[in-house]
Motif scaffolding. Sequence first.
Motif, short mmCIF file in Angstrom:
data_model
loop_
_atom_site.label_atom_id
_atom_site.label_comp_id
_atom_site.label_asym_id
_atom_site.label_seq_id
_atom_site.Cartn_x
_atom_site.Cartn_y
_atom_site.Cartn_z
N THR A 1 0.02 -9.95 -6.54
CA THR A 1 -0.71 -8.96 -6.62
C THR A 1 -0.62 -8.22 -5.01
O THR A 1 -0.47 -7.04 -4.89
CB THR A 1 -2.03 -8.96 -7.25
OG1 THR A 1 -2.15 -9.33 -8.42
CG2 THR A 1 -2.75 -7.53 -7.17
N ARG B 1 2.64 -7.01 -4.22
CA ARG B 1 3.08 -5.66 -4.94
C ARG B 1 2.33 -4.34 -4.31
O ARG B 1 3.14 -3.35 -3.77
CB ARG B 1 2.84 -5.75 -6.44
CG ARG B 1 3.67 -6.52 -7.08
CD ARG B 1 3.74 -6.35 -8.55
NE ARG B 1 2.56 -7.11 -9.26
CZ ARG B 1 2.50 -8.42 -9.40
NH1 ARG B 1 3.60 -9.11 -9.43
NH2 ARG B 1 1.33 -8.89 -9.88
N ASP B 2 1.07 -4.81 -3.80
CA ASP B 2 0.24 -3.80 -3.17
C ASP B 2 1.04 -3.24 -1.78
O ASP B 2 1.11 -2.19 -1.50
CB ASP B 2 -1.14 -3.92 -3.09
CG ASP B 2 -1.89 -3.97 -4.41
OD1 ASP B 2 -1.23 -3.62 -5.29
OD2 ASP B 2 -2.95 -4.62 -4.57
N ARG C 1 3.97 -3.74 -0.85
CA ARG C 1 5.32 -3.19 -1.19
C ARG C 1 4.90 -1.70 -1.52
O ARG C 1 5.60 -0.77 -0.93
CB ARG C 1 5.93 -3.84 -2.29
CG ARG C 1 7.32 -2.87 -2.54
CD ARG C 1 8.16 -3.86 -3.38
NE ARG C 1 8.77 -3.04 -4.33
CZ ARG C 1 9.42 -3.19 -5.68
NH1 ARG C 1 9.10 -4.35 -6.09
NH2 ARG C 1 9.71 -2.34 -6.38
N LYS C 2 3.94 -1.45 -2.29
CA LYS C 2 3.89 0.16 -2.56
C LYS C 2 3.33 0.88 -1.48
O LYS C 2 3.69 1.96 -1.26
CB LYS C 2 2.64 0.25 -3.60
CG LYS C 2 2.99 -0.22 -4.96
CD LYS C 2 1.94 -0.16 -6.09
CE LYS C 2 2.20 -0.87 -7.45
NZ LYS C 2 0.85 -0.78 -7.99
N LYS C 3 2.43 0.45 -0.65
CA LYS C 3 2.01 0.85 0.69
C LYS C 3 3.18 1.15 1.72
O LYS C 3 3.39 2.39 2.17
CB LYS C 3 0.86 0.34 1.20
CG LYS C 3 -0.20 0.25 0.62
CD LYS C 3 -1.20 -0.81 1.57
CE LYS C 3 -2.54 -0.99 0.74
NZ LYS C 3 -3.42 -1.92 1.32
N GLU D 1 6.36 1.42 0.85
CA GLU D 1 7.23 2.49 0.12
C GLU D 1 6.83 3.85 0.20
O GLU D 1 7.47 4.98 0.51
CB GLU D 1 7.69 2.22 -1.14
CG GLU D 1 8.75 1.00 -1.55
CD GLU D 1 8.91 0.38 -2.80
OE1 GLU D 1 8.31 0.92 -3.56
OE2 GLU D 1 9.68 -0.37 -2.92
N SER D 2 5.47 4.02 -0.02
CA SER D 2 4.89 5.51 0.06
C SER D 2 4.70 5.82 1.24
O SER D 2 4.70 7.17 1.63
CB SER D 2 3.56 5.38 -0.79
OG SER D 2 2.62 4.44 -0.26
#
Length: 120
Positions: A51, A54-55, A57-59, A61-62
């Motif tokens: 988890t 994934r968090d 990675r999202k940060k 990428e964004s």
Amino acid sequence: MKAFLIVMLGLLLCPTMNGQSMATALLPAVSLGAAARDFDWCSCAHGWLMTCVRDFRKKLESKGYAAGGGGCVLFLQIFYLDHIALPPLSWGHMPRLETLDVATGNDILWLEGTTSNCWK
């Protein structure tokens, strides 16, 4: 028992990014009490780590950057040591982990830096 679970979850098995407080999502695990010995803590720590990854990675990428992440670093260290393939640490059976002293650990780091394809 609850105090022990809070410390183990918050600091070792499922740490947060700030490392100072336990995530509220983990509070149900603290209520296990005596049933804690029958709980699958490995899956819990692994799930929390995934988890956090994934968090992260999202940060990344964004925003193009990420300040850090949570999760069980001990799990990553064991996974790493279990998957390197350097002599004489190439095992043919599971588990492939062994207790390393500082000198052996330093030798592994040196070998890894000078050997190509050390990751299995």
